[in-house]
Design an enzyme around this catalytic site. Structure first.
Site, short mmCIF file in Angstrom:
data_model
loop_
_atom_site.label_atom_id
_atom_site.label_comp_id
_atom_site.label_asym_id
_atom_site.label_seq_id
_atom_site.Cartn_x
_atom_site.Cartn_y
_atom_site.Cartn_z
N SER A 58 0.83 -1.19 0.00
CA SER A 58 0.00 0.00 0.00
C SER A 58 0.88 1.26 0.00
O SER A 58 1.73 1.42 -0.88
CB SER A 58 -0.96 -0.03 1.18
OG SER A 58 -2.01 0.88 1.00
N ASP A 205 -5.78 -3.75 -2.49
CA ASP A 205 -4.75 -3.44 -1.49
C ASP A 205 -4.13 -4.70 -0.89
O ASP A 205 -4.83 -5.61 -0.42
CB ASP A 205 -5.39 -2.61 -0.38
CG ASP A 205 -4.37 -1.90 0.49
OD1 ASP A 205 -3.50 -2.59 1.04
OD2 ASP A 205 -4.44 -0.67 0.59
#
Length: 726
Positions: A58, A205
């Site tokens: 991320s 993610d």
């Protein structure tokens, strides 16, 4: 015996030749909190720690990927503290770069949000609130110098990014590929950002499965790891007060569970850095300097533990030093290729790309071109990449058509009430069918019901790629109240109905304006609604030539901070086109915004003029309402000629949000001076001075405005408006 002595003599040499331990850096996800990684990198550099590999998830993938690609800490810090995060974390291009055709959509009083429909008529919903258009463009611009690097081990520092296959729940580790795309996939928070499709897989993610990828770093062959954990802590029972809190806690539980599993694998020789970020949220992009400092201080405290990771030998990494040379990071473009699966043709897309061949890539201009293309509303995303070819670097434009459809329905309303018994209410809808052919033809239909009833349907056909020239036939119908005045006194209120058609030929002027030339015909009835029943009702016929010029550079149509909005209309009614009367009219609207910080002034007004003898009812302009001679009710004054000058001031009272959902609150006021008069009777209002004070909130439904107005004609009014502010 000789062999034993030889071994004893060579043993010190073997010891001296033993390689330094390879150090891996693990950067976790945590949205804005991940900016603390920049401070960690600065402290590691100051302590002389050499990083041999980076694994990130991320925001950790963003910072780690840029650092691995050669960005220096100073560059990363400057980027984090100066970047327009609100723009980056949204899809909307800057309004100045939106095609003028799309700017016209803002002129409706309709709700900002719209419903999209696919070609089969089904309702289309996106896979994420944010498609990631601006974020992807930013990553491409920052990493364009890595376009020919497909093996991430060939970066200045070997790098890995972690994502999640949303269909299977599997962890996906990017070792190869297109670096900006890998980073973009790693930070696609489910439902917030649309998934990234890579090789047929929908990726989101990486924090869903591996927020602190210690295992990924070890697989890169490192001996010891430095782990930076900036994950969001769990909230206490008392802090869980809303459904949003519960949803956020659910995501945090998922990431913390896999994070704890990874942290449990750390060995005594590894180093764990946990910056003190308890007071910062995942959306605190405006506090980037504080979080960077928190990461720096947390790393400095561990200087003693990090000391044994410092290489014994001096000197730096030659490959990293080369990547940081101040040479330009922009290639020379030899060709431009189009990858397109949308409704419009490749030639139309190519027309918007202004990059000259044989010159270095102009990133600023290309970013603007990408924004304009995306603003056409045909694409889910419009991205670019640079590809190495035998004949030189090629700029590849990838335009992906919208899965959710390109036909749009917008609903909305406009409400005005002077809180004295007079009100105006209009309910509207518009439907726009896009991409009828490869040149980008559109069919737009607007319907409005209420005090001012209107029907408008236009077929807009570009005549060339890029929509510079166009033809636009249209149908129109409208019904509105017009007040008839004699000797400064209202004598009746007419309901005027008009139906007609016309044809415009025009040319767009870049993204800022257009000019149209056209002819039209209309027929109608004017019936007395209020007043002396003996006053005549009548029919009329109109035929006219017209020229329209429009120019719009406002940065925001409802609450502009800079730019101008100009429109000019010239019209001649002529018996040769079946008009009952021959007369000329012209009108101009102008607004110029000047902003500094939270304060904005808008200077402008309106002027309308009827140059010859004509019926006062069918040739009237109207004034009245908030900031249209405040104090009068909406459209209370009608005249063949009008003038209005005004200065409007407002101040934003709420800080700017770094999220796409931003609901600013404004306080303001206005000073106005205007007049209305007729040519054929003695009606002349004289110049009227007016003023208003207002509070306004920009909501998802549009501007909500409450204002008090007064004027020196002894009129006072309170207004509640849901719709346009000016």
């Amino acid at each position: 015996m000789r062999r034993v002595l030889l071994c004893l003599l060579l043993l010190p040499l073997f010891c001296l030749a033993q390689p330094e331990p390879r150090v891996g850096l693990v950067l976790s996800g945590g949205a804005a909190r991940g900016l603390a990684h920049i401070g960690v990198l600065r402290a590691l550099e100051e302590q002389g720690i050499k990083v041999d590999a980076i694994a990130g998830t991320s925001m950790g993938a963003v910072i780690g990927g840029l650092y691995a690609a050669g960005y220096q800490v100073d560059e990363l810090e400057a980027l984090a503290t100066t970047l327009d995060w609100q723009h980056t974390l949204s899809d909307n291009p800057p309004r100045q770069e939106v095609p003028f055709r799309r700017k016209q959509d803002d002129r409706d009083f309709l709700v900002k949000q719209r419903l999209s429909f696919r070609d089969d008529g089904s309702l289309g919903l996106p896979l994420g609130v944010i498609q990631g258009q601006n974020l992807a463009l930013l990553l491409e611009s920052l990493l364009v110098h890595t376009s020919d690097t497909r093996d991430f081990d060939q970066l200045a520092i070997p790098f890995r990014a972690v994502a999640t296959d949303i269909a299977t729940g599997e962890k996906v580790v990017f070792r190869r590929g297109h670096l900006p795309q890998a980073i973009r996939a790693s930070m696609s928070i489910p439902a917030v950002f649309a998934p990234v499709e890579v090789n047929g897989r929908l990726l989101v993610d990486g924090g869903m499965v591996d927020n602190i990828p210690v295992d990924v770093a070890r697989e890169m062959g490192v001996d010891r790891v430095i782990v930076v954990d900036i994950g969001t802590p769990l909230r206490s029972r008392k802090e869980l007060g809303t459904v949003v809190d519960v949803l956020n806690q659910s995501v945090t539980l998922m990431t913390r569970t896999n994070s704890e599993m990874q942290l449990a694998t750390l060995e005594p020789t590894d180093v764990l850095i946990q910056p003190p970020l308890a007071g910062y949220s995942a959306t605190d992009f405006g506090r980037s300097r504080e979080m960077i400092d928190a990461g720096y201080r947390a790393t400095q405290i561990l200087a003693a533990r990090l000391a044994d990771l410092r290489p014994d030998a001096g000197g730096g990494d030659a490959r990293l030093a080369d990547a940081r040379l101040p040479s330009e990071r922009t290639p020379i473009i030899r060709s431009i290729l189009i990858e397109n699966d949308s409704k419009i043709g490749d030639a139309t897309i190519r027309r918007y790309i202004r990059q000259p061949l044989g010159q270095r890539l102009d990133l600023e201009r290309l970013q603007s071109d990408m924004s304009t293309l995306y603003g056409l509303d045909y694409f889910e995303q419009v991205q670019y990449r640079v590809v190495k070819r035998k004949d030189g670097d090629a700029l590849v434009i990838n335009a992906r058509g919208k899965r959710a459809g390109t036909d749009y329905l917008r609903l909305g309303l406009n409400l005005s009430d002077d809180l004295r018994g007079d009100s105006a209410f209009n309910l509207g809808a518009s439907y726009r069918k896009n991409g009828i052919n490869e040149l980008g033809a559109e069919w737009l239909t607007r319907v409005q019901l209420g005090d001012y009833q209107k029907f408008y349907s236009e077929f807009y056909q570009p005549l060339d790629a890029g929509s510079r020239y166009f033809v636009a036939p249209y149908l129109i119908g409208e019904s509105q109240n017009i007040e008839a005045t004699l000797d400064d006194d209202p004598v009746a209120e007419y309901r005027v109905e008009r139906y007609g058609y016309g044809l415009n030929l025009g040319r767009q002027i870049a993204n800022n304006g257009e000019i149209r030339f056209g002819i039209g015909q209309a027929w109608g009835e004017a019936d007395v609604k209020i007043g002396d029943p003996e006053l005549p009702s009548f029919s009329f016929s109109e035929g006219y030539y017209e020229a329209k010029y429009s120019f719009d550079t406002l940065d925001n149509v409802d609450y502009p901070h800079e730019g101008e909005d100009i429109s000019v209309l010239l019209r001649q009614y002529d018996p040769s086109l079946d008009s009952d009367q021959r007369y000329r009219q012209w009108g101009i609207n102008l607004d110029k915004a000047f902003g500094r910080g939270p304060d904005t002034f808008v200077v402008g007004g309106r002027y309308g003029r009827t140059l010859d003898r004509a019926d006062t009812v069918t040739s009237a302009f109207v004034l009245g309402g908030a900031r249209q001679l405040s104090g009068f009710r909406q459209d209370a004054i009608a005249g063949q000629n009008i003038s209005l000058a005004r200065v409007v001031y407002y101040r934003r009272m709420t800080p700017r949000s770094f999220l796409p959902l931003d609901f600013p609150f404004y306080l303001g006021g206005s000073l106005e001076r205007g007049r209305a008069w007729n040519n054929d009777d003695d009606f002349d209002s004289g110049y009227i001075n007016a003023a208003s004070l207002f509070i306004s909130l920009d909501t998802p439904l549009g501007p909500l405005d409450f204002s008090y107005g007064l004027n020196d004609a002894s009129e006072r009014a309170l207004y509640l408006n849901l719709g346009r502010v000016f």
